[in-house]
Write a protein that holds these residues in place. Sequence first.
Motif, mmCIF file in Angstrom:
data_model
loop_
_atom_site.group_PDB
_atom_site.id
_atom_site.type_symbol
_atom_site.label_atom_id
_atom_site.label_comp_id
_atom_site.label_asym_id
_atom_site.label_seq_id
_atom_site.Cartn_x
_atom_site.Cartn_y
_atom_site.Cartn_z
ATOM 1 N N ARG A 91 2.504 1.779 -3.341
ATOM 2 C CA ARG A 91 1.516 2.176 -4.347
ATOM 3 C C ARG A 91 1.198 3.667 -4.251
ATOM 4 O O ARG A 91 1.051 4.346 -5.285
ATOM 5 N N GLU A 145 1.894 6.179 -7.459
ATOM 6 C CA GLU A 145 0.813 6.978 -8.052
ATOM 7 C C GLU A 145 1.134 8.470 -8.017
ATOM 8 O O GLU A 145 0.822 9.205 -8.966
ATOM 9 N N THR A 178 0.821 -1.213 0.000
ATOM 10 C CA THR A 178 0.000 0.000 0.000
ATOM 11 C C THR A 178 0.850 1.257 0.000
ATOM 12 O O THR A 178 0.591 2.207 -0.751
#
Length: 204
Positions: free
Chosen positions: A133, A137, A130
């Motif tokens: 990520r 992004e 997580t």
Amino acid sequence: MGRRSDHSRAELEELILSTGSTLIAEAGLAGFSAREVARRIGYSIGTIHNVFGTADRLIAAINTRSFADWAVSLGERLDAVGPDGDRIAALVDGYFGFARAHPHLWTAIFDHRLPADGGLTEADETGRATLTRIVVEEIARAVGCDVDDDIAALSRSLIATVHGHCAFAISGAWALMGEAAPEAAALARVREALSARALCISAL
């Protein structure tokens, strides 16, 4: 004597994890022991092994929890600056901020090694992904392109850059070298890499 009937397995897992996390936060990885966790919760060491298997597995689960807490903290910093704010600065600030607020938990994430015959569980890998990520992004957003393998590779390199600056800051090594603002230095290196990447994209 252990209070074996006091908690369900799920409650035991949460109790062990929270207590283990507190112990590492207080004493660091070097001061951690599953036996001390068992003593604090009033259960036998056998209960720890029944729930997590080994002390290494317990530490891995604690580190996964730290990753999750770190991701939440990072998300809050990004939310605070909003979509039009300096989100790259928020990322770097969030990296340093968690390490400074929780130095033992942060250090344990990178110092602990599972034995060769026991890798991370699927839940551990999912939980830890997580944080990465979020960074991937935001890097894609900063350079104005979609997430792909190149952006993921760039993001990992930038994480390593910030991590190195942060580790030196936490250990005091930067101060010995005369660097008074390691976070600002890390942010400058990230901005340089992103500027170079953006120039490459614009030249295509």
